[in-house]
Motif scaffolding. Structure first.
Motif, mmCIF file in Angstrom:
data_model
loop_
_atom_site.group_PDB
_atom_site.id
_atom_site.type_symbol
_atom_site.label_atom_id
_atom_site.label_comp_id
_atom_site.label_asym_id
_atom_site.label_seq_id
_atom_site.Cartn_x
_atom_site.Cartn_y
_atom_site.Cartn_z
ATOM 1 N N THR A 88 -3.518 17.091 0.357
ATOM 2 C CA THR A 88 -2.187 17.677 0.260
ATOM 3 C C THR A 88 -1.417 16.890 -0.790
ATOM 4 O O THR A 88 -1.855 15.825 -1.234
ATOM 5 C CB THR A 88 -1.450 17.584 1.610
ATOM 6 O OG1 THR A 88 -1.264 16.195 1.929
ATOM 7 C CG2 THR A 88 -2.233 18.278 2.719
ATOM 8 N N ALA A 89 -0.260 17.397 -1.170
ATOM 9 C CA ALA A 89 0.559 16.691 -2.156
ATOM 10 C C ALA A 89 0.941 15.310 -1.629
ATOM 11 O O ALA A 89 0.938 14.331 -2.367
ATOM 12 C CB ALA A 89 1.806 17.500 -2.489
ATOM 13 N N LYS A 90 1.205 15.234 -0.340
ATOM 14 C CA LYS A 90 1.599 13.952 0.253
ATOM 15 C C LYS A 90 0.432 12.962 0.220
ATOM 16 O O LYS A 90 0.610 11.799 -0.144
ATOM 17 C CB LYS A 90 2.085 14.152 1.688
ATOM 18 C CG LYS A 90 2.619 12.894 2.311
ATOM 19 C CD LYS A 90 3.174 13.156 3.694
ATOM 20 C CE LYS A 90 3.716 11.871 4.297
ATOM 21 N NZ LYS A 90 4.274 12.092 5.614
ATOM 22 N N SER A 91 -0.767 13.406 0.589
ATOM 23 C CA SER A 91 -1.908 12.491 0.574
ATOM 24 C C SER A 91 -2.280 12.099 -0.851
ATOM 25 O O SER A 91 -2.650 10.964 -1.111
ATOM 26 C CB SER A 91 -3.111 13.088 1.307
ATOM 27 O OG SER A 91 -3.600 14.229 0.633
ATOM 28 N N LEU A 92 -2.155 13.018 -1.788
ATOM 29 C CA LEU A 92 -2.432 12.718 -3.192
ATOM 30 C C LEU A 92 -1.437 11.689 -3.714
ATOM 31 O O LEU A 92 -1.804 10.747 -4.408
ATOM 32 C CB LEU A 92 -2.384 13.994 -4.038
ATOM 33 C CG LEU A 92 -2.736 13.862 -5.511
ATOM 34 C CD1 LEU A 92 -4.165 13.365 -5.675
ATOM 35 C CD2 LEU A 92 -2.566 15.192 -6.212
ATOM 36 N N LYS A 93 -0.176 11.858 -3.339
ATOM 37 C CA LYS A 93 0.864 10.929 -3.759
ATOM 38 C C LYS A 93 0.581 9.530 -3.236
ATOM 39 O O LYS A 93 0.753 8.541 -3.936
ATOM 40 C CB LYS A 93 2.226 11.423 -3.259
ATOM 41 C CG LYS A 93 3.390 10.572 -3.701
ATOM 42 C CD LYS A 93 4.682 11.168 -3.191
ATOM 43 C CE LYS A 93 5.872 10.340 -3.614
ATOM 44 N NZ LYS A 93 7.123 10.905 -3.107
ATOM 45 N N THR A 94 0.119 9.436 -2.001
ATOM 46 C CA THR A 94 -0.169 8.152 -1.382
ATOM 47 C C THR A 94 -1.426 7.521 -1.960
ATOM 48 O O THR A 94 -1.455 6.329 -2.263
ATOM 49 C CB THR A 94 -0.332 8.323 0.144
ATOM 50 O OG1 THR A 94 0.823 8.965 0.654
ATOM 51 C CG2 THR A 94 -0.512 6.990 0.823
ATOM 52 N N HIS A 97 -3.266 8.397 -4.856
ATOM 53 C CA HIS A 97 -3.390 8.327 -6.305
ATOM 54 C C HIS A 97 -2.054 8.641 -6.965
ATOM 55 O O HIS A 97 -1.865 9.739 -7.495
ATOM 56 C CB HIS A 97 -4.443 9.320 -6.806
ATOM 57 C CG HIS A 97 -5.779 9.142 -6.165
ATOM 58 N ND1 HIS A 97 -6.619 8.103 -6.481
ATOM 59 C CD2 HIS A 97 -6.410 9.867 -5.211
ATOM 60 C CE1 HIS A 97 -7.720 8.205 -5.763
ATOM 61 N NE2 HIS A 97 -7.617 9.258 -4.980
ATOM 62 N N PRO A 98 -1.129 7.674 -6.957
ATOM 63 C CA PRO A 98 0.207 7.968 -7.504
ATOM 64 C C PRO A 98 0.197 8.425 -8.964
ATOM 65 O O PRO A 98 0.978 9.278 -9.346
ATOM 66 C CB PRO A 98 0.973 6.661 -7.335
ATOM 67 C CG PRO A 98 0.051 5.682 -6.721
ATOM 68 C CD PRO A 98 -1.252 6.340 -6.446
ATOM 69 N N TYR A 112 -0.810 12.039 -9.089
ATOM 70 C CA TYR A 112 0.276 12.861 -8.567
ATOM 71 C C TYR A 112 1.345 13.057 -9.642
ATOM 72 O O TYR A 112 1.836 14.172 -9.843
ATOM 73 C CB TYR A 112 0.868 12.210 -7.314
ATOM 74 C CG TYR A 112 2.044 12.948 -6.748
ATOM 75 C CD1 TYR A 112 1.873 14.191 -6.132
ATOM 76 C CD2 TYR A 112 3.325 12.426 -6.826
ATOM 77 C CE1 TYR A 112 2.947 14.882 -5.615
ATOM 78 C CE2 TYR A 112 4.405 13.104 -6.311
ATOM 79 C CZ TYR A 112 4.215 14.331 -5.712
ATOM 80 O OH TYR A 112 5.287 15.018 -5.205
ATOM 81 N N LYS A 171 0.049 15.405 -12.284
ATOM 82 C CA LYS A 171 0.070 16.788 -11.790
ATOM 83 C C LYS A 171 1.463 17.382 -11.943
ATOM 84 O O LYS A 171 1.619 18.531 -12.340
ATOM 85 C CB LYS A 171 -0.372 16.862 -10.329
ATOM 86 C CG LYS A 171 -0.413 18.295 -9.816
ATOM 87 C CD LYS A 171 -0.502 18.343 -8.316
ATOM 88 C CE LYS A 171 -0.464 19.747 -7.772
ATOM 89 N NZ LYS A 171 0.565 20.621 -8.270
ATOM 90 N N ARG A 172 2.487 16.596 -11.668
ATOM 91 C CA ARG A 172 3.859 17.080 -11.819
ATOM 92 C C ARG A 172 4.189 17.364 -13.283
ATOM 93 O O ARG A 172 4.871 18.346 -13.596
ATOM 94 C CB ARG A 172 4.836 16.076 -11.218
ATOM 95 C CG ARG A 172 4.755 16.048 -9.696
ATOM 96 C CD ARG A 172 5.476 14.900 -9.045
ATOM 97 N NE ARG A 172 6.812 14.678 -9.522
ATOM 98 C CZ ARG A 172 7.468 13.521 -9.341
ATOM 99 N NH1 ARG A 172 6.897 12.514 -8.718
ATOM 100 N NH2 ARG A 172 8.690 13.377 -9.806
#
Length: 101
Positions: free
Chosen positions: A3-9, A11-12, A15, A18-19
């Protein structure tokens, strides 16, 4: 599933990239609209200055340069038809014929 949250955590950097890509896709989709740096950066949830720096690092050109390139690309296709220069200019998002020229 990531999910976006797990990706952010996990692999910052991925993430953030991606943005940036999402913002690039926003420009690809809305090139003919009246969009500015605030709107583009906002679509990626960045401040405009942070976004400007990250975009240039990622793609080697500013968001303005990229958007101009996209508009020119679409204008070349339209100019092969029977539309006038002025019609094409405004159809691809330029605000004046002078800026298009």
């Amino acid at each position: 599933m990531l999910t976006a949250k797990s990706l952010k955590t996990m692999h910052p950097k991925m993430y953030m990239y991606k943005r940036i890509v999402d913002a690039k896709q926003f420009m690809d989709k809305h090139y003919a609209d009246k969009i500015d740096l605030n709107k583009i950066a906002g679509s990626a949830h960045f401040s405009k200055y942070h976004f400007l720096r990250l975009f240039k690092e990622s793609f080697g050109k500013s968001p303005h340069q990229y958007l101009t390139d996209v508009r020119i690309h679409h204008a070349k296709k339209l100019l092969q038809g029977e539309q006038s220069l002025a019609q094409v200019c405004f159809a691809v998002g330029f605000e004046s014929i002078t800026s298009f020229a």
